[in-house]
Motif scaffolding. Sequence first.
Motif, PDB file in Angstrom:
ATOM      1  N   GLY A 261      -0.716   6.278   9.233  1.00  8.76           N
ATOM      2  CA  GLY A 261       0.264   5.203   9.279  1.00  8.76           C
ATOM      3  C   GLY A 261       0.229   4.344   8.030  1.00  8.76           C
ATOM      4  N   LEU A 262      -0.981   4.064   7.513  1.00  6.85           N
ATOM      5  CA  LEU A 262      -1.092   3.272   6.299  1.00  6.85           C
ATOM      6  C   LEU A 262      -0.471   4.001   5.107  1.00  6.85           C
ATOM      7  CD1 LEU A 262      -2.094   0.947   4.584  1.00  6.85           C
ATOM      8  CD2 LEU A 262      -4.361   2.027   4.533  1.00  6.85           C
ATOM      9  N   ILE A 263      -0.788   5.287   4.976  1.00  2.30           N
ATOM     10  CA  ILE A 263      -0.220   6.059   3.861  1.00  2.30           C
ATOM     11  C   ILE A 263       1.298   6.114   3.969  1.00  2.30           C
ATOM     12  CG2 ILE A 263      -0.069   8.403   2.907  1.00  2.30           C
ATOM     13  CD1 ILE A 263      -3.057   8.707   3.528  1.00  2.30           C
ATOM     14  N   ASP A 264       1.797   6.319   5.180  1.00  5.18           N
ATOM     15  CA  ASP A 264       3.246   6.374   5.380  1.00  5.18           C
ATOM     16  C   ASP A 264       3.894   5.025   5.075  1.00  5.18           C
ATOM     17  OD1 ASP A 264       5.570   7.971   6.365  1.00  5.18           O
ATOM     18  OD2 ASP A 264       5.630   6.392   7.880  1.00  5.18           O
ATOM     19  N   ASP A 265       3.250   3.925   5.456  1.00  8.99           N
ATOM     20  CA  ASP A 265       3.804   2.593   5.175  1.00  8.99           C
ATOM     21  C   ASP A 265       3.923   2.354   3.674  1.00  8.99           C
ATOM     22  OD1 ASP A 265       4.106   1.958   7.824  1.00  8.99           O
ATOM     23  OD2 ASP A 265       2.227   0.824   7.981  1.00  8.99           O
ATOM     24  N   VAL A 266       2.930   2.793   2.917  1.00 11.76           N
ATOM     25  CA  VAL A 266       2.976   2.612   1.463  1.00 11.76           C
ATOM     26  C   VAL A 266       4.063   3.494   0.848  1.00 11.76           C
ATOM     27  CG1 VAL A 266       1.697   2.892  -0.695  1.00 11.76           C
ATOM     28  CG2 VAL A 266       0.560   1.913   1.318  1.00 11.76           C
ATOM     29  N   LEU A 267       4.137   4.747   1.278  1.00 15.70           N
ATOM     30  CA  LEU A 267       5.129   5.654   0.706  1.00 15.70           C
ATOM     31  C   LEU A 267       6.553   5.207   1.011  1.00 15.70           C
ATOM     32  CD1 LEU A 267       3.490   9.138   1.449  1.00 15.70           C
ATOM     33  CD2 LEU A 267       3.704   7.984  -0.768  1.00 15.70           C
ATOM     34  N   ARG A 268       6.772   4.588   2.162  1.00 13.59           N
ATOM     35  CA  ARG A 268       8.112   4.147   2.546  1.00 13.59           C
ATOM     36  C   ARG A 268       8.413   2.719   2.091  1.00 13.59           C
ATOM     37  NH1 ARG A 268      10.590   7.489   6.267  1.00 13.59           N
ATOM     38  NH2 ARG A 268       9.268   9.157   7.096  1.00 13.59           N
ATOM     39  N   GLU A 276      -2.952  -6.260   0.554  1.00 13.51           N
ATOM     40  CA  GLU A 276      -2.795  -5.867   1.950  1.00 13.51           C
ATOM     41  C   GLU A 276      -3.167  -4.400   2.149  1.00 13.51           C
ATOM     42  OE1 GLU A 276       0.625  -5.485   5.462  1.00 13.51           O
ATOM     43  OE2 GLU A 276       1.126  -6.399   3.515  1.00 13.51           O
ATOM     44  N   ALA A 277      -2.677  -3.558   1.236  1.00 16.51           N
ATOM     45  CA  ALA A 277      -2.981  -2.124   1.354  1.00 16.51           C
ATOM     46  C   ALA A 277      -4.476  -1.879   1.223  1.00 16.51           C
ATOM     47  CB  ALA A 277      -2.211  -1.339   0.295  1.00 16.51           C
ATOM     48  N   ALA A 278      -5.125  -2.558   0.268  1.00 15.45           N
ATOM     49  CA  ALA A 278      -6.557  -2.358   0.067  1.00 15.45           C
ATOM     50  C   ALA A 278      -7.355  -2.868   1.263  1.00 15.45           C
ATOM     51  CB  ALA A 278      -6.998  -3.071  -1.208  1.00 15.45           C
ATOM     52  N   ALA A 279      -6.942  -4.014   1.818  1.00 15.70           N
ATOM     53  CA  ALA A 279      -7.661  -4.563   2.974  1.00 15.70           C
ATOM     54  C   ALA A 279      -7.589  -3.604   4.154  1.00 15.70           C
ATOM     55  CB  ALA A 279      -7.085  -5.927   3.344  1.00 15.70           C
ATOM     56  N   ALA A 386      -6.599   9.482 -11.595  1.00 16.48           N
ATOM     57  CA  ALA A 386      -7.279   8.348 -10.966  1.00 16.48           C
ATOM     58  C   ALA A 386      -6.602   7.050 -11.389  1.00 16.48           C
ATOM     59  CB  ALA A 386      -8.751   8.336 -11.346  1.00 16.48           C
ATOM     60  N   VAL A 387      -6.454   6.127 -10.447  1.00 16.08           N
ATOM     61  CA  VAL A 387      -5.773   4.854 -10.701  1.00 16.08           C
ATOM     62  C   VAL A 387      -6.620   3.708 -10.184  1.00 16.08           C
ATOM     63  CG1 VAL A 387      -3.437   5.829 -10.711  1.00 16.08           C
ATOM     64  CG2 VAL A 387      -4.485   5.145  -8.550  1.00 16.08           C
ATOM     65  N   ASP A 388      -6.185   2.475 -10.504  1.00 11.71           N
ATOM     66  CA  ASP A 388      -6.989   1.309 -10.159  1.00 11.71           C
ATOM     67  C   ASP A 388      -6.747   0.802  -8.740  1.00 11.71           C
ATOM     68  OD1 ASP A 388      -7.947   1.409 -12.718  1.00 11.71           O
ATOM     69  OD2 ASP A 388      -6.543  -0.092 -13.510  1.00 11.71           O
ATOM     70  N   GLY A 389      -5.568   1.083  -8.146  1.00 11.75           N
ATOM     71  CA  GLY A 389      -5.228   0.502  -6.866  1.00 11.75           C
ATOM     72  C   GLY A 389      -4.927   1.528  -5.802  1.00 11.75           C
ATOM     73  N   VAL A 390      -5.001   1.086  -4.555  1.00 14.27           N
ATOM     74  CA  VAL A 390      -4.724   1.976  -3.426  1.00 14.27           C
ATOM     75  C   VAL A 390      -3.248   2.350  -3.384  1.00 14.27           C
ATOM     76  CG1 VAL A 390      -4.725   2.132  -0.908  1.00 14.27           C
ATOM     77  CG2 VAL A 390      -6.649   1.068  -2.082  1.00 14.27           C
ATOM     78  N   VAL A 391      -2.355   1.402  -3.649  1.00 16.67           N
ATOM     79  CA  VAL A 391      -0.917   1.691  -3.610  1.00 16.67           C
ATOM     80  C   VAL A 391      -0.557   2.756  -4.628  1.00 16.67           C
ATOM     81  CG1 VAL A 391       1.375   0.723  -4.017  1.00 16.67           C
ATOM     82  CG2 VAL A 391      -0.296  -0.574  -2.698  1.00 16.67           C
ATOM     83  N   ASP A 392      -1.071   2.620  -5.862  1.00 18.46           N
ATOM     84  CA  ASP A 392      -0.777   3.615  -6.895  1.00 18.46           C
ATOM     85  C   ASP A 392      -1.353   4.979  -6.534  1.00 18.46           C
ATOM     86  OD1 ASP A 392       0.587   1.761  -8.376  1.00 18.46           O
ATOM     87  OD2 ASP A 392      -1.140   1.251  -9.645  1.00 18.46           O
ATOM     88  N   LEU A 397       0.299  10.792  -4.522  1.00 18.77           N
ATOM     89  CA  LEU A 397       0.198  11.981  -3.671  1.00 18.77           C
ATOM     90  C   LEU A 397       1.357  12.942  -3.910  1.00 18.77           C
ATOM     91  CD1 LEU A 397      -0.972  10.435  -0.264  1.00 18.77           C
ATOM     92  CD2 LEU A 397      -2.311  11.784  -1.896  1.00 18.77           C
ATOM     93  N   GLY A 398       2.533  12.425  -4.342  1.00 23.76           N
ATOM     94  CA  GLY A 398       3.662  13.308  -4.617  1.00 23.76           C
ATOM     95  C   GLY A 398       3.344  14.284  -5.722  1.00 23.76           C
ATOM     96  N   GLU A 399       2.777  13.782  -6.807  1.00 20.36           N
ATOM     97  CA  GLU A 399       2.401  14.654  -7.921  1.00 20.36           C
ATOM     98  C   GLU A 399       1.307  15.636  -7.493  1.00 20.36           C
ATOM     99  OE1 GLU A 399       0.355  14.352 -12.369  1.00 20.36           O
ATOM    100  OE2 GLU A 399       1.199  12.556 -11.438  1.00 20.36           O
ATOM    101  N   ALA A 400       0.321  15.144  -6.762  1.00 22.79           N
ATOM    102  CA  ALA A 400      -0.755  16.026  -6.305  1.00 22.79           C
ATOM    103  C   ALA A 400      -0.223  17.110  -5.377  1.00 22.79           C
ATOM    104  CB  ALA A 400      -1.837  15.209  -5.601  1.00 22.79           C
ATOM    105  N   SER A 401       0.766  16.770  -4.545  1.00 24.00           N
ATOM    106  CA  SER A 401       1.356  17.765  -3.654  1.00 24.00           C
ATOM    107  C   SER A 401       2.042  18.869  -4.442  1.00 24.00           C
ATOM    108  CB  SER A 401       2.350  17.083  -2.710  1.00 24.00           C
ATOM    109  OG  SER A 401       2.954  18.025  -1.853  1.00 24.00           O
TER     110      SER A 401
END
Length: 534
Positions: A261-268, A276-279, A386-392, A397-401
């Motif tokens: 749900g968290l991953i989906d919330d960020v992607l959408r 908030e995402a990191a917490a 690798a990136v600095d934040g959870v949102v990034d 994940l799109g590129e990794a997919s």
Amino acid sequence: MQLTVAEVIALPVIRAGDPEVLSKHRFDEPIRWVHVSDVPDLSALVQGGELVLTTGAALRDSPQTYLRRMADAGVIGVVVEVGATPLPAGLGDIAAECELALVALRRQVRFVEVTEAVHRMIVADQYERVEFDRRVHQTFTELSLKRLSTAGIVEAAAGILDEPVVLEDLTHRALAVSLRGRSADLLRDWERRSRLRATAEQWAVTAVGPRSEQWGRLIVPVPSPDPDRTQMVLERAAVALALNRMIERDRTGMHHQAQSGLIDDVLRGRIADEREAAARAHALGLRSAAHYTPVVVRVRRPLSAADPVAAQRQNVLLVDTVLHTVNASGHTGLCALRRDGEVGGVLALGVTRPAEEALAALGTALRAEIARVDGTAGAVLAVGPAVDGVVDAVTGLGEASHIAEVALALQDSAKAQDSPRPFYRAADVRLRGLVSLLRDDPRVQTFAETELRALLAGDPAHIDLLREYLKLAGNKAAVASRLHISRPVLYKRLAAVRAALGVDLDDGESMTSLHVALMVLDAQGRNGIDIPKV
């Protein structure tokens, strides 16, 4: 505990009648009720389990018939008041033959006092049992709501019974034990004793788990003074254990759902704030780190797997396997099922080794673990920057997919299968990976056939020559050295290739088109390409 015939005979109100026991059959059986009657046939008046009080008129007239009718009606025993008229001789033997308890009272007693005393005790016992059942039900319901551990449920059952309780699995290994002050010798040689002596030693045993999915047994490994009560407690404890196991599995499923749900919330775009995402990510188990790495694990599955239920089970197992392997490798992560056979995740890598080394070890472990658990032969780990934040990281994940999809297609070629990489980055797949991904597209096949038609129908050596020429970017001296031929011979063969194709081999666009066509040919794993008929 229910009253037995022996306990009724021991009551003061019966002892006042100077009882003489003529038959001890069924003396240790509990009675359901006390019935007073002098009629010769009680079959229509009793239900079974009664103790009959009588003055003996019908008994004296026909002892054999009377006692037989009593036995057939389910009566446990008869208490007869002798009075002034003696009883027939041999009455005890007849009662024993009919398997009835028989007691003669030499002195007169008031039967109403007997029935009041006995019924009071029976009702009190029944009330106590109801209260006990209520208390047991309340106890295990509260334990289920509190999600007490397996050991806690076993301890509670042992506390209620004040008896030792053992929970074992189907291989008779003791999973949880409460000895209640008993010696540890009670567990000596447990597996063998549990298999062979549970019945012989009068153990109380209850299966744990639904009928078709039993996974253990609850056992009181000593004879119980009240088997019915013991069995009831074990059954309630077994329900609590089964529910606890289901909750634990659901909690795992809910944990997966929360991560997804968290991953989906960020992607959408529902969560864009990094704090908030990191917490939320850290609350779900992702370790705080300087950098986060987007990864995708993709497996190859047969298209014939049409059972959606089986596919869902496989996907849940895949997510479990990926999370377990990530944690076992010293990392933490959030994982979500992105589509059939593909798990996306954000990793906080451990700091005990360099990132490249850690990813290589993780990729190797994932391939081995997925093959062992899921039975899937093909599995790739694709890694984004690798990136600095959870949102990034989630966005990556799109590129990794895309990398994972291309890498899995690339693995289908013979060369890739010889030495599969432990993980793939964008630089590892590039154009050849994209061509491998698109090799079954009829338009790509038609392009390759059109570019190479003249050579495919001619000398195969021309294909090999063109491949080396393009691989070395048109460096004729290097090609001649690689093929161990002189330059004049090379120029002559290149002229034949140029004439067959009708293109300038030194033109950059022509070289690119021919190189892509050869990649398609190599991805097909054969020397020629069949053009689909349209």
